[in-house]
Design a protein around this motif. Sequence first.
Motif, short mmCIF file in Angstrom:
data_model
loop_
_atom_site.label_atom_id
_atom_site.label_comp_id
_atom_site.label_asym_id
_atom_site.label_seq_id
_atom_site.Cartn_x
_atom_site.Cartn_y
_atom_site.Cartn_z
N PHE A 187 186.36 99.78 24.89
CA PHE A 187 186.33 99.49 26.32
C PHE A 187 186.43 100.77 27.13
N ALA A 188 185.58 100.88 28.14
CA ALA A 188 185.69 101.95 29.14
C ALA A 188 186.06 101.29 30.45
N ALA A 189 187.18 101.71 31.03
CA ALA A 189 187.66 101.13 32.28
C ALA A 189 187.28 102.03 33.46
N PHE A 221 195.63 100.17 33.46
CA PHE A 221 194.78 100.36 32.28
C PHE A 221 195.46 101.25 31.24
N LEU A 222 196.14 102.29 31.69
CA LEU A 222 196.81 103.19 30.75
C LEU A 222 197.93 102.47 29.98
N LYS A 223 198.57 101.52 30.66
CA LYS A 223 199.60 100.72 29.98
C LYS A 223 198.97 99.89 28.87
N LEU A 224 197.81 99.30 29.14
CA LEU A 224 197.10 98.52 28.13
C LEU A 224 196.61 99.41 27.00
N LYS A 225 196.15 100.60 27.36
CA LYS A 225 195.68 101.55 26.33
C LYS A 225 196.79 101.88 25.36
N LYS A 226 197.99 102.07 25.89
CA LYS A 226 199.14 102.43 25.07
C LYS A 226 199.48 101.33 24.07
N LYS A 273 195.73 97.58 21.50
CA LYS A 273 195.04 96.38 21.03
C LYS A 273 193.53 96.50 21.17
N VAL A 274 193.08 97.43 22.02
CA VAL A 274 191.67 97.69 22.23
C VAL A 274 191.46 99.19 22.14
N ARG A 275 190.36 99.61 21.52
CA ARG A 275 190.04 101.03 21.49
C ARG A 275 189.47 101.43 22.85
N PHE A 276 190.20 102.25 23.57
CA PHE A 276 189.77 102.71 24.89
C PHE A 276 188.91 103.96 24.74
N PHE A 277 187.72 103.91 25.31
CA PHE A 277 186.92 105.14 25.39
C PHE A 277 187.49 106.04 26.48
N GLY A 278 188.07 105.42 27.49
CA GLY A 278 188.71 106.18 28.56
C GLY A 278 188.90 105.35 29.80
N PHE A 329 185.49 108.34 18.52
CA PHE A 329 184.19 108.38 19.20
C PHE A 329 183.51 109.74 19.01
N ALA A 330 183.65 110.30 17.81
CA ALA A 330 183.06 111.61 17.53
C ALA A 330 181.57 111.47 17.24
N ASP A 331 180.77 112.27 17.91
CA ASP A 331 179.32 112.24 17.72
C ASP A 331 178.91 112.97 16.45
N ARG A 332 179.71 113.96 16.05
CA ARG A 332 179.30 114.83 14.95
C ARG A 332 180.48 115.08 14.02
#
Length: 640
Positions: free
Chosen positions: A180-182, A193-198, A201-206, A436-439
């Motif tokens: 998820f990106a918020a 959102f930062l509280k939820l990120k902590k 339960k969901v991988r936050f992209f940012g 989320f590493a591209d390389r």
Amino acid sequence: MFFDTVIFDFDYTLADGTDAIVACYNHAFQAFGYPDGEREAVRRTVGMTVRDSIRLLTGCKDTESIEKMRLLFREKADEILAKNTFLFEGAKPLLRRLKEAGVKTAIVSSKERVRIEESLSLGGADGLIDNIVGVSDAPAPKPSPEGVRLAVTRAEAVRALYVGDSLIDYETAKNAGLPFAAVTTGTTTEADFLKLKKEGKVRFFGVFSDLFSLSDALFTEKRLYVTDIDGTLKTHGAAVSDRSASLIAESQSENAFFTAATARGVCSALSALAGVPVNAPLICLSGAEIYDPAADALTRFPIEAEKAEKVRKRASELGLEAFYYLSEKGKKELFILCENIRSDGGKRFISMRNTVKGQNFVYSEADLPKKQAECLYFVFIGDEAAAEAMEAYVKSQGGLSSERFHERLSGCVYLEVFSAEGGKGKAAERLANTLFADRITAFGDNHNDLSLREAADEFYVPEGAVREAKEAADGVIKGEDAVARFIACREGKNPADLVFGLASKDDVPALAALEKKAFSEFYSEKLLEKSVSSENEAVFTVKECGIICGYLIASFSPDFCEILKIFVKKPLRNKGLATKLHSMAVAEAKCRGLRKIYLEVRTKNPAVAFYEKQGYKKDGVRKGYYAAPPDDAQLMSFTF
């Protein structure tokens, strides 16, 4: 770009139609004698169904009245909503950028698809969204994952991201199992959102303040560096050198991650890496466990107890010496049962590892943990025939994997056995996905590092690597602190290891390998050797820690210079290397008394823009000049 598909919520994520939405609700409320809804109260309901919003804003519980108000809302919405919904300033640039990059896009909304299409059209965003899932396509309202899953299916997405502005969007991403990106363009705050990120339960992209910052993050490459420890990062002595530790520390950033992939257990790996900063989880026991030092979190892939006993029995039948690794669930401490240890190699294996705190070698099952014990890993030692027989047995069992490694001071064959969920390569892929590493750029020296070759975009080995690793590698990095120097050079922290010069005959095999990877019409080793040796041609190179990462081939006639080839490895592009190589060709042309350079390039090649930036002018086109794939040739010239 890590994602192949980006799925957006619409209202307050891509667009703002607050005034029109408020007007639609108030049109319905007035007809039933309810007071107008307050603007902010209405905003907070966006993302809910119209029925639920009416119920919340009015307090009405009569189903029939709510339905009539919904129809009045819809009537007004058909008249004004699309015309008065405006795309955020960053929406079109982001959608256009995704389109140009070949990333699929979708919108999932509780609105009717036709209204969204009309808003996009009025906002000048026609053709920028590949797929729209409206309420008629997926009737179950968010946070049901129905609409998002439909969008994923339609896009045939492998790596999809969901972007939204509300807690409902967060729950939708969670239910759909997507990262998820918020964006904080709605009513939900960054702190929320930062509280939820902590919670994790969901991988936050940012969490992003606007679509411009989201765009920057999406198109900023994230890089994961993964190295074996013994024989690779650490080639001499008992510890990683201070210089390596310093270079690695300087190279890390929010977009550059460093970790190790080792056959060591967690305690042993932490001991070996003392003083070395690690900003990504460690891969231990060849991927049978992953440890995140920042969170002190341990993830393991144990071997089923029944399978472990079968493996032990078969090893005994084959006469293999065995090291049986167990631990209590959730604890880093390892117990290693040593069975039938007779060889010098086996005794040496113990002596090199039995001084690590948290790693206990035991010789009796009575000394093993009895409570919640998990079998994580085996190491078997024996001759070639026994190792091959054990490998065949492991393969026949299913759910297990095996890898070999070689210790230079013994003539033994070492065979690791672990869960099929393990393996250094699989673990590196898991980490890249989490970060989320591209390389992925990987380093190793032994047989059990070869799975990193399969997972990584690039794989490099030190001078002391086994033959098979060297054959699989993209290059051999040389000298002390080679891994750390390479990473620092790649991250722009150690430019001294980026060296420009003229190619020699010794460089021809490496040039030929790059040619085959880079071009459908490539130069053979014979042609490259001619270019390197000829007085009328020159091959200018740039080497990264001794490995060619870019080159330019030029020919010189009495009247002009011609650029024949130019190439720079993808991760090093847009860093000025091609410009420097070109300036070397210009300098050589000037020394020969020339003042003009010609070249031809595919019209669809992004290099056209590079040449224009250097001052080249377009002179004409040769139609159908290139065959595979078919393309015209753009003729260009540069006068100096």
